[in-house]
Every structure is written in structure tokens, then in C-alpha cells.
Design a protein around this motif. Structure first.
Motif, PDB file in Angstrom:
ATOM      1  N   UNK A 223       0.836  -1.197   0.000  1.00 16.39           N
ATOM      2  CA  UNK A 223       0.000   0.000   0.000  1.00 16.39           C
ATOM      3  C   UNK A 223       0.872   1.249   0.000  1.00 16.39           C
ATOM      4  N   UNK A 224       0.536   2.248  -0.796  1.00 15.49           N
ATOM      5  CA  UNK A 224       1.289   3.508  -0.770  1.00 15.49           C
ATOM      6  C   UNK A 224       1.025   4.273   0.517  1.00 15.49           C
ATOM      7  N   UNK A 225       1.999   5.099   0.913  1.00 18.42           N
ATOM      8  CA  UNK A 225       1.863   5.853   2.160  1.00 18.42           C
ATOM      9  C   UNK A 225       0.583   6.675   2.205  1.00 18.42           C
ATOM     10  N   UNK A 226       0.190   7.260   1.099  1.00 20.20           N
ATOM     11  CA  UNK A 226      -1.010   8.107   1.099  1.00 20.20           C
ATOM     12  C   UNK A 226      -2.246   7.308   1.511  1.00 20.20           C
ATOM     13  N   UNK A 227      -2.370   6.075   1.031  1.00 22.58           N
ATOM     14  CA  UNK A 227      -3.519   5.245   1.386  1.00 22.58           C
ATOM     15  C   UNK A 227      -3.425   4.754   2.828  1.00 22.58           C
ATOM     16  N   UNK A 228      -2.209   4.425   3.271  1.00 23.10           N
ATOM     17  CA  UNK A 228      -1.996   3.991   4.654  1.00 23.10           C
ATOM     18  C   UNK A 228      -2.397   5.111   5.611  1.00 23.10           C
ATOM     19  N   UNK A 229      -1.975   6.319   5.303  1.00 23.12           N
ATOM     20  CA  UNK A 229      -2.279   7.458   6.173  1.00 23.12           C
ATOM     21  C   UNK A 229      -3.768   7.784   6.151  1.00 23.12           C
ATOM     22  N   UNK A 230      -4.394   7.672   4.998  1.00 20.58           N
ATOM     23  CA  UNK A 230      -5.841   7.925   4.923  1.00 20.58           C
ATOM     24  C   UNK A 230      -6.608   6.949   5.807  1.00 20.58           C
ATOM     25  N   UNK A 231      -6.199   5.689   5.806  1.00 15.87           N
ATOM     26  CA  UNK A 231      -6.831   4.695   6.670  1.00 15.87           C
ATOM     27  C   UNK A 231      -6.563   5.013   8.140  1.00 15.87           C
ATOM     28  N   UNK A 232      -5.339   5.377   8.447  1.00 16.54           N
ATOM     29  CA  UNK A 232      -4.945   5.751   9.805  1.00 16.54           C
ATOM     30  C   UNK A 232      -5.812   6.884  10.343  1.00 16.54           C
ATOM     31  N   UNK A 233      -6.077   7.883   9.519  1.00 17.21           N
ATOM     32  CA  UNK A 233      -6.836   9.059   9.940  1.00 17.21           C
ATOM     33  C   UNK A 233      -8.302   8.754  10.225  1.00 17.21           C
ATOM     34  N   UNK A 234      -8.807   7.614   9.770  1.00 16.26           N
ATOM     35  CA  UNK A 234     -10.194   7.253  10.049  1.00 16.26           C
ATOM     36  C   UNK A 234     -10.446   7.055  11.539  1.00 16.26           C
ATOM     37  N   UNK A 235      -9.381   6.847  12.312  1.00 20.32           N
ATOM     38  CA  UNK A 235      -9.572   6.713  13.762  1.00 20.32           C
ATOM     39  C   UNK A 235     -10.171   7.974  14.374  1.00 20.32           C
ATOM     40  N   UNK A 236      -9.885   9.117  13.799  1.00 14.50           N
ATOM     41  CA  UNK A 236     -10.497  10.345  14.316  1.00 14.50           C
ATOM     42  C   UNK A 236     -12.020  10.276  14.228  1.00 14.50           C
ATOM     43  N   UNK A 237     -12.506   9.752  13.114  1.00 14.59           N
ATOM     44  CA  UNK A 237     -13.948   9.588  12.941  1.00 14.59           C
ATOM     45  C   UNK A 237     -14.469   8.477  13.844  1.00 14.59           C
ATOM     46  N   UNK A 238     -13.737   7.372  13.900  1.00 18.10           N
ATOM     47  CA  UNK A 238     -14.182   6.228  14.688  1.00 18.10           C
ATOM     48  C   UNK A 238     -14.236   6.489  16.177  1.00 18.10           C
ATOM     49  N   UNK A 239     -13.466   7.466  16.645  1.00 17.86           N
ATOM     50  CA  UNK A 239     -13.400   7.764  18.074  1.00 17.86           C
ATOM     51  C   UNK A 239     -14.048   9.093  18.436  1.00 17.86           C
ATOM     52  N   UNK A 240     -14.660   9.736  17.461  1.00 13.76           N
ATOM     53  CA  UNK A 240     -15.286  11.023  17.733  1.00 13.76           C
ATOM     54  C   UNK A 240     -14.294  12.133  17.991  1.00 13.76           C
ATOM     55  N   UNK A 241     -13.070  11.969  17.474  1.00 10.82           N
ATOM     56  CA  UNK A 241     -12.039  12.987  17.662  1.00 10.82           C
ATOM     57  C   UNK A 241     -11.959  13.944  16.481  1.00 10.82           C
ATOM     58  N   UNK A 242     -12.830  13.762  15.506  1.00  6.71           N
ATOM     59  CA  UNK A 242     -12.826  14.653  14.347  1.00  6.71           C
ATOM     60  C   UNK A 242     -13.244  16.071  14.727  1.00  6.71           C
ATOM     61  N   UNK A 243     -13.814  16.235  15.919  1.00  7.92           N
ATOM     62  CA  UNK A 243     -14.193  17.568  16.394  1.00  7.92           C
ATOM     63  C   UNK A 243     -13.219  18.103  17.435  1.00  7.92           C
ATOM     64  N   UNK A 244     -12.122  17.367  17.684  1.00  7.82           N
ATOM     65  CA  UNK A 244     -11.108  17.849  18.611  1.00  7.82           C
ATOM     66  C   UNK A 244     -10.838  16.885  19.750  1.00  7.82           C
ATOM     67  N   UNK A 245      -9.909  17.234  20.657  1.00  4.46           N
ATOM     68  CA  UNK A 245      -9.534  16.366  21.768  1.00  4.46           C
ATOM     69  C   UNK A 245     -10.708  16.056  22.692  1.00  4.46           C
ATOM     70  N   UNK A 246     -10.599  14.923  23.396  1.00  3.59           N
ATOM     71  CA  UNK A 246     -11.647  14.524  24.327  1.00  3.59           C
ATOM     72  C   UNK A 246     -10.996  13.901  25.566  1.00  3.59           C
ATOM     73  N   UNK A 247     -11.558  14.129  26.754  1.00  8.67           N
ATOM     74  CA  UNK A 247     -10.988  13.544  27.972  1.00  8.67           C
ATOM     75  C   UNK A 247     -11.300  12.053  28.079  1.00  8.67           C
ATOM     76  N   UNK A 248     -10.443  11.331  28.773  1.00  5.52           N
ATOM     77  CA  UNK A 248     -10.696   9.917  29.061  1.00  5.52           C
ATOM     78  C   UNK A 248      -9.971   9.552  30.350  1.00  5.52           C
ATOM     79  N   UNK A 249     -10.347   8.423  30.926  1.00  6.43           N
ATOM     80  CA  UNK A 249      -9.706   7.913  32.136  1.00  6.43           C
ATOM     81  C   UNK A 249      -8.804   6.745  31.737  1.00  6.43           C
ATOM     82  N   UNK A 250      -7.507   6.822  32.078  1.00  8.76           N
ATOM     83  CA  UNK A 250      -6.588   5.756  31.688  1.00  8.76           C
ATOM     84  C   UNK A 250      -6.646   4.599  32.676  1.00  8.76           C
TER      85      UNK A 250
END
Length: 231
Positions: free
Chosen positions: A151-178
Motif C-alpha cells: 500500500x502507498x503511504x497516502x492510502x496507509x495514512x488515509x486509513x490511519x486518519x479514520x480513527x479520528x472519525x471512529x473515536x469522535x475525535x474529528x471535532x477535537x480532543x476529548x478527555x478519558x480515564x486511563x
């Protein structure tokens, strides 16, 4: 690429890592941990034919938040991306997100090599690779696997960035308890972060395969991996 997401009740950020490069769909999934997996979610994982779960979290995280099985019959491997103890290092643990992404490839070699060996076995598939939320440790691991499948880097990075959508981080940082009960801030990922990890690997080793060779992976191992995961 948002069709990669699959609704698995109780599991965050679950999606198919295939469909780019030669990596076929339906064999490699990525997600957050399974510690809140529901019975319905387990039934959906069974329908996917799940055989293996690779957990990249620390042993302490597993103790605090063990994955739930609900009767699922699969093998689980704990292959931590990061050192189990901060005292294992001869320099400070990275505190910032940018530092983490150049630190991970420096320490993740043994984990990544073990992942490659496991995924090279035909009986391992389908497999889920996960950490806590499927963003950072999982992001690097999946990026390495996708790179090995061409896979080319551009496609790898595009897939990687989907985590922002999957975690609701597309609107910015969010608090969590570790896992220690401490409140922290989860920050969105950026293209520059993963690029810095891949850049570290290439600067120090030339290529992703050469990086893995230094951790005992052979060309035969890589050939077996590609044969197992390729479309």
C-alpha cells in the motif's frame, strides 16, 4: 473509505484494514479493546469467523480491562508495542503525542516481528489487532502490515486518519480515564504523526522489511505473510 467501519457493539473504532495495496478485505481487522464487548458484539465477531486476537496493550492494561469473550473460541496473543515498565528505558518516557510516534518504532520491533510471524500462519485468519482505542499502537502496527502488502503511504495514512472519525475525535480532543484512573486527553491523529513513524523506520533501516529483518524476520516470513493476506 468509511465503509470500512463495522458495527460491533461494545467495541470502539472497529474496521476492516483491507482494501488497500494487496491486502484483501475480511482477514485483518483493527479496533479498540474488547473489554466492553457485548454478547451481541461477540455474535457479530463469530459471524466474521474470528480466529485470533492480537492485543498490543501492556500487561497492566489487560489486568485492569481484560477483553471479554462471551464464549468466543479464538486464540489471544499479548504482544505489547511499548515497554511494560517505564523503568525499562534509559531515557524519559515520551509525554507528547509527537514524541510518542518516533518512540514507538524504536521500541515496537519485537512486537511487530511477532505480529508478522503470527499473521503468516494461515490458521490465524481472520484476526483482530487492537490496543486501547485502536489509534496509536494499532495505527503503527497496521501501517507496517499495509506497507508490507504494497500500500502507498497516502492510502496507509488515509486509513490511519479514520480513527479520528471512529473515536469522535474529528471535532477535537476529548478527555478519558486511563488504566491507572488518571484523567487524560485523547488527541486526534494527524498525517504528520504516522509519517514521522514511517520516516523513523526508513531513516534508521532504509525500508520497512529491513527494519523487521533486524528483529529476526526473514524473507520467507514476509513471503508467507503476503501470501496469506493478499487478495
Amino acid at each position: 473509505m468509511t465503509d470500512a467501519f463495522i458495527d460491533i457493539p461494545g467495541v470502539r473504532n472497529f474496521r476492516d484494514a483491507g482494501g488497500i495495496g494487496a491486502l484483501r478485505r475480511g482477514v485483518l481487522y483493527r479496533s479498540g479493546s474488547l473489554h466492553t464487548l457485548t454478547g451481541e458484539g461477540a455474535r457479530k465477531l463469530k459471524d466474521l469467523g474470528l480466529r485470533t486476537v492480537i492485543d498490543l496493550r501492556s500487561p497492566f492494561e489487560l489486568e485492569v480491562w481484560p477483553d471479554q469473550r462471551h464464549g468466543l473460541d479464538h486464540e489471544t496473543f499479548n504482544l505489547p508495542t511499548l515497554p511494560a515498565n517505564r523503568g525499562d528505558l534509559d531515557r524519559p518516557w515520551p509525554e507528547g503525542q509527537a514524541e510518542l510516534y518516533t518512540f514507538m518504532p524504536e521500541t515496537a520491533g519485537p512486537s511487530l516481528a511477532a505480529v508478522v510471524r503470527r499473521l503468516a500462519a494461515p490458521e490465524a485468519l481472520p484476526v483482530i489487532v487492537h490496543c486501547a482505542v485502536g489509534k496509536d499502537r494499532t495505527g503503527l502496527t497496521i501501517a507496517v502490515l499495509q506497507s508490507l502488502l504494497g500500500a502507498p503511504d497516502a492510502d496507509i495514512i488515509a486509513d490511519f486518519l479514520l480513527s479520528n472519525l471512529g473515536l469522535g475525535l474529528n471535532e477535537g480532543p476529548a478527555p478519558y480515564i486511563d488504566e491507572t484512573g488518571t484523567e487524560r486527553i485523547s488527541r486526534p491523529v494527524s498525517a504528520e504523526l504516522l509519517a514521522s513513524s514511517l520516516g523513523w523506520i526508513r531513516t534508521h533501516h532504509g525500508t520497512v522489511p529491513a527494519y523487521l529483518h533486524t528483529h529476526g524476520i526473514t524473507e520467507a516470513d514476509l513471503d508467507a505473510l503476503r501470501a496469506n493476506l493478499s487478495a
